[in-house]
Design a protein around this motif. Structure first.
Motif, PDB file in Angstrom:
ATOM      1  N   GLY A  55      76.807 -61.008 -24.395  1.00  0.00           N
ATOM      2  CA  GLY A  55      76.811 -59.707 -25.052  1.00  0.00           C
ATOM      3  C   GLY A  55      76.808 -58.528 -24.108  1.00  0.00           C
ATOM      4  N   ASP A  56      76.463 -58.735 -22.849  1.00  0.00           N
ATOM      5  CA  ASP A  56      76.428 -57.611 -21.900  1.00  0.00           C
ATOM      6  C   ASP A  56      77.737 -57.468 -21.127  1.00  0.00           C
ATOM      7  OD1 ASP A  56      76.114 -59.945 -20.421  1.00  0.00           O
ATOM      8  OD2 ASP A  56      74.693 -59.055 -18.998  1.00  0.00           O
ATOM      9  N   ARG A  57      78.811 -58.123 -21.617  1.00  0.00           N
ATOM     10  CA  ARG A  57      80.110 -58.015 -20.945  1.00  0.00           C
ATOM     11  C   ARG A  57      81.179 -57.655 -21.982  1.00  0.00           C
ATOM     12  NH1 ARG A  57      80.933 -63.272 -17.355  1.00  0.00           N
ATOM     13  NH2 ARG A  57      82.651 -62.001 -16.564  1.00  0.00           N
ATOM     14  N   PRO A  58      81.218 -56.403 -22.421  1.00  0.00           N
ATOM     15  CA  PRO A  58      82.144 -55.995 -23.480  1.00  0.00           C
ATOM     16  C   PRO A  58      83.606 -56.349 -23.227  1.00  0.00           C
ATOM     17  CG  PRO A  58      80.519 -54.286 -23.119  1.00  0.00           C
ATOM     18  CD  PRO A  58      80.303 -55.303 -22.039  1.00  0.00           C
ATOM     19  N   PRO A  59      84.141 -56.235 -22.000  1.00  0.00           N
ATOM     20  CA  PRO A  59      85.542 -56.641 -21.803  1.00  0.00           C
ATOM     21  C   PRO A  59      85.768 -58.128 -22.079  1.00  0.00           C
ATOM     22  CG  PRO A  59      84.807 -55.249 -19.987  1.00  0.00           C
ATOM     23  CD  PRO A  59      83.589 -55.617 -20.768  1.00  0.00           C
ATOM     24  N   VAL A  60      84.786 -58.957 -21.746  1.00  0.00           N
ATOM     25  CA  VAL A  60      84.907 -60.388 -22.010  1.00  0.00           C
ATOM     26  C   VAL A  60      84.827 -60.655 -23.513  1.00  0.00           C
ATOM     27  CG1 VAL A  60      83.923 -62.666 -21.532  1.00  0.00           C
ATOM     28  CG2 VAL A  60      83.937 -60.913 -19.747  1.00  0.00           C
ATOM     29  N   VAL A  61      83.982 -59.893 -24.202  1.00  0.00           N
ATOM     30  CA  VAL A  61      83.910 -60.016 -25.665  1.00  0.00           C
ATOM     31  C   VAL A  61      85.266 -59.691 -26.284  1.00  0.00           C
ATOM     32  CG1 VAL A  61      82.878 -59.087 -27.765  1.00  0.00           C
ATOM     33  CG2 VAL A  61      81.441 -59.536 -25.761  1.00  0.00           C
ATOM     34  N   THR A 100      76.705 -54.617 -28.285  1.00  0.00           N
ATOM     35  CA  THR A 100      77.076 -55.466 -29.421  1.00  0.00           C
ATOM     36  C   THR A 100      77.053 -54.672 -30.719  1.00  0.00           C
ATOM     37  OG1 THR A 100      76.235 -57.427 -28.285  1.00  0.00           O
ATOM     38  CG2 THR A 100      76.466 -57.551 -30.685  1.00  0.00           C
ATOM     39  N   ALA A 101      76.042 -53.841 -30.900  1.00  0.00           N
ATOM     40  CA  ALA A 101      75.974 -53.008 -32.104  1.00  0.00           C
ATOM     41  C   ALA A 101      77.160 -52.054 -32.167  1.00  0.00           C
ATOM     42  CB  ALA A 101      74.661 -52.234 -32.122  1.00  0.00           C
ATOM     43  N   GLU A 102      77.551 -51.520 -31.029  1.00  0.00           N
ATOM     44  CA  GLU A 102      78.713 -50.627 -31.004  1.00  0.00           C
ATOM     45  C   GLU A 102      79.982 -51.386 -31.379  1.00  0.00           C
ATOM     46  OE1 GLU A 102      81.066 -47.610 -27.911  1.00  0.00           O
ATOM     47  OE2 GLU A 102      79.284 -48.710 -27.245  1.00  0.00           O
ATOM     48  N   ARG A 103      80.150 -52.578 -30.853  1.00  0.00           N
ATOM     49  CA  ARG A 103      81.323 -53.388 -31.162  1.00  0.00           C
ATOM     50  C   ARG A 103      81.381 -53.722 -32.655  1.00  0.00           C
ATOM     51  NH1 ARG A 103      86.257 -55.103 -29.783  1.00  0.00           N
ATOM     52  NH2 ARG A 103      85.562 -55.085 -27.613  1.00  0.00           N
ATOM     53  N   LEU A 104      80.248 -54.056 -33.235  1.00  0.00           N
ATOM     54  CA  LEU A 104      80.225 -54.541 -34.618  1.00  0.00           C
ATOM     55  C   LEU A 104      80.078 -53.424 -35.647  1.00  0.00           C
ATOM     56  CD1 LEU A 104      78.105 -57.787 -34.189  1.00  0.00           C
ATOM     57  CD2 LEU A 104      80.577 -57.496 -34.111  1.00  0.00           C
ATOM     58  N   ALA A 105      80.127 -52.200 -35.184  1.00  0.00           N
ATOM     59  CA  ALA A 105      80.103 -51.076 -36.125  1.00  0.00           C
ATOM     60  C   ALA A 105      81.368 -51.029 -36.969  1.00  0.00           C
ATOM     61  CB  ALA A 105      79.930 -49.767 -35.368  1.00  0.00           C
ATOM     62  N   ASP A 106      82.403 -51.734 -36.529  1.00  0.00           N
ATOM     63  CA  ASP A 106      83.663 -51.813 -37.268  1.00  0.00           C
ATOM     64  C   ASP A 106      83.982 -53.272 -37.579  1.00  0.00           C
ATOM     65  OD1 ASP A 106      84.340 -48.998 -37.096  1.00  0.00           O
ATOM     66  OD2 ASP A 106      84.661 -49.374 -34.955  1.00  0.00           O
ATOM     67  N   PRO A 107      84.774 -53.548 -38.614  1.00  0.00           N
ATOM     68  CA  PRO A 107      85.203 -54.925 -38.892  1.00  0.00           C
ATOM     69  C   PRO A 107      85.961 -55.508 -37.704  1.00  0.00           C
ATOM     70  CG  PRO A 107      85.654 -53.499 -40.767  1.00  0.00           C
ATOM     71  CD  PRO A 107      85.249 -52.599 -39.639  1.00  0.00           C
ATOM     72  N   PRO A 131      88.529 -58.734 -35.923  1.00  0.00           N
ATOM     73  CA  PRO A 131      89.701 -59.535 -36.301  1.00  0.00           C
ATOM     74  C   PRO A 131      89.376 -60.986 -36.634  1.00  0.00           C
ATOM     75  CG  PRO A 131      89.673 -59.138 -33.932  1.00  0.00           C
ATOM     76  CD  PRO A 131      88.604 -58.274 -34.520  1.00  0.00           C
ATOM     77  N   VAL A 132      88.247 -61.488 -36.160  1.00  0.00           N
ATOM     78  CA  VAL A 132      87.785 -62.829 -36.494  1.00  0.00           C
ATOM     79  C   VAL A 132      86.295 -62.739 -36.828  1.00  0.00           C
ATOM     80  CG1 VAL A 132      89.479 -63.976 -34.993  1.00  0.00           C
ATOM     81  CG2 VAL A 132      87.206 -63.417 -34.103  1.00  0.00           C
ATOM     82  N   PRO A 133      85.754 -63.742 -37.527  1.00  0.00           N
ATOM     83  CA  PRO A 133      84.317 -63.712 -37.799  1.00  0.00           C
ATOM     84  C   PRO A 133      83.514 -63.677 -36.503  1.00  0.00           C
ATOM     85  CG  PRO A 133      85.399 -65.357 -39.160  1.00  0.00           C
ATOM     86  CD  PRO A 133      86.423 -64.898 -38.160  1.00  0.00           C
ATOM     87  N   VAL A 134      82.510 -62.835 -36.468  1.00  0.00           N
ATOM     88  CA  VAL A 134      81.651 -62.702 -35.298  1.00  0.00           C
ATOM     89  C   VAL A 134      80.205 -62.976 -35.706  1.00  0.00           C
ATOM     90  CG1 VAL A 134      80.754 -61.162 -33.521  1.00  0.00           C
ATOM     91  CG2 VAL A 134      83.172 -61.046 -34.160  1.00  0.00           C
ATOM     92  N   HIS A 135      79.602 -63.932 -35.011  1.00  0.00           N
ATOM     93  CA  HIS A 135      78.170 -64.177 -35.144  1.00  0.00           C
ATOM     94  C   HIS A 135      77.478 -63.629 -33.898  1.00  0.00           C
ATOM     95  CE1 HIS A 135      78.641 -67.838 -38.062  1.00  0.00           C
ATOM     96  NE2 HIS A 135      79.309 -66.769 -38.456  1.00  0.00           N
ATOM     97  N   VAL A 136      76.194 -63.371 -34.012  1.00  0.00           N
ATOM     98  CA  VAL A 136      75.399 -62.982 -32.858  1.00  0.00           C
ATOM     99  C   VAL A 136      74.218 -63.928 -32.740  1.00  0.00           C
ATOM    100  CG1 VAL A 136      73.968 -61.190 -31.794  1.00  0.00           C
ATOM    101  CG2 VAL A 136      76.067 -60.561 -32.994  1.00  0.00           C
ATOM    102  N   LEU A 153      71.239 -54.925 -35.673  1.00  0.00           N
ATOM    103  CA  LEU A 153      72.445 -55.609 -36.128  1.00  0.00           C
ATOM    104  C   LEU A 153      72.578 -55.718 -37.638  1.00  0.00           C
ATOM    105  CD1 LEU A 153      72.331 -58.531 -33.542  1.00  0.00           C
ATOM    106  CD2 LEU A 153      73.866 -56.562 -33.495  1.00  0.00           C
ATOM    107  N   ALA A 154      71.478 -55.749 -38.349  1.00  0.00           N
ATOM    108  CA  ALA A 154      71.520 -55.981 -39.801  1.00  0.00           C
ATOM    109  C   ALA A 154      72.391 -54.941 -40.492  1.00  0.00           C
ATOM    110  CB  ALA A 154      70.109 -55.948 -40.375  1.00  0.00           C
ATOM    111  N   GLY A 155      73.335 -55.431 -41.295  1.00  0.00           N
ATOM    112  CA  GLY A 155      74.162 -54.537 -42.088  1.00  0.00           C
ATOM    113  C   GLY A 155      75.402 -54.005 -41.401  1.00  0.00           C
ATOM    114  N   LEU A 156      75.650 -54.370 -40.149  1.00  0.00           N
ATOM    115  CA  LEU A 156      76.838 -53.870 -39.461  1.00  0.00           C
ATOM    116  C   LEU A 156      78.101 -54.506 -40.058  1.00  0.00           C
ATOM    117  CD1 LEU A 156      75.676 -53.822 -35.730  1.00  0.00           C
ATOM    118  CD2 LEU A 156      75.888 -51.893 -37.306  1.00  0.00           C
TER     119      LEU A 156
END
Length: 270
Positions: free
Chosen positions: A13-19, A50-57, A59-64, A81-84
């Motif tokens: 989660g601490d490597r946004p480009p890899v995510v 991670t919260a910033e990434r998941l603020a939007d839908p 392209p594939v299902p994402v779990h944390v 994370l809840a509700g993102l």
């Protein structure tokens, strides 16, 4: 989510480009890891990214995978994370009893997945698997379980593996995916391990590198021979309900037909 996820790709989660790369790698589910893959001094950054990434839908299902519920970071993870909109599930590490599932389920509407990583978690597998409707799956965390049990040979984990598979089925959950194969260069070993896991009753596998994804998918998708046999069984059952023998001598009944239909569903999952 696809009806039968076969690949679950973990990414720090601490490597946004890899995510971002993982989201385009072809996995059925991407699992952003806030736990083992992130050093303590990077936890806050990983959570915020991670919260910033998941603020939007996505392209594939994402779990944390959040931090262990008894850690100093878990409450903040769940709160952030809840509700993102981009979050499809929460993976809870080191679950040892149903009370942990009930506590998280009461605080968030997100589908939950429990990782059993200790002897105590294995002993309580069915109680965990049936704890709450929000729990959608269970799986093993084999690295931690090996350490807890002192297991040296891989065969020493076959009983816990079967225990989790049986508990999931008894609770009405999907078959668990296998735990990760830690050597990303050992694709032959991965394929052999997947074949063994499939024989035990697992469905799909977690991965830690995109190169593992096609190996896992090939191992878990039905072979042409299995598809042909399943089609023959379903066709015979439609023409003549009830137990019967096929022309090649193989006996089929309701259980065999159920297995055949499951095989065809998996073969046509995309």
């Amino acid at each position: 989510m696809t009806p039968h996820p076969l690949t679950w790709l973990y990414v720090p989660g601490d490597r946004p480009p890899v995510v971002a790369k993982a989201l385009a790698a072809g996995a059925d589910v991407v699992v952003i890891d806030l736990e083992d893959a992130v050093a303590p001094d990077r936890k806050e950054y990983a959570r915020a990214a991670t919260a910033e990434r998941l603020a939007d839908p996505q392209p594939v299902p994402v779990h944390v995978r959040v931090n262990s519920l008894d850690s100093p970071w878990a409450a903040a993870d769940l709160g952030a994370l809840a509700g993102l909109p981009g979050l499809s599930g929460l993976r809870l590490p080191n679950v040892t009893g149903p009370a942990e599932i009930l506590r998280v389920a009461a605080a968030t509407p997100v589908p939950l997945y429990a990782l059993l990583e200790t002897a105590l978690g294995i002993e309580r597998a069915y109680a965990i698997a049936s704890a709450h409707p929000a729990l959608r799956g269970i799986a093993l965390g084999e690295a931690d379980l090996r350490a807890d049990l002192g297991v040296r040979a891989d065969a020493g984990l076959d009983w816990p593996r079967s225990r989790v598979i049986v508990a999931a089925r008894a609770a009405g959950l999907a078959p668990p995916p296998q735990s990760v194969h830690p050597d990303i260069r050992d694709l032959d070993g991965l394929a052999a391990s997947c074949a063994h896991g499939r024989a035990l009753g697992f469905l799909g596998r977690a991965a830690i590198h995109p190169r593992q994804l096609p190996v896992i998918e090939r191992a878990y998708l039905p072979t042409p021979a299995e598809i042909e046999h399943a089609e023959t069984v379903v066709k015979a059952a439609a023409a003549q309900p009830g137990a019967q023998a096929l022309p090649d001598g193989r006996f089929i009944d309701a259980a065999v037909v159920t297995t055949a239909r499951r095989t065809l569903s998996l073969a046509h999952r995309r």
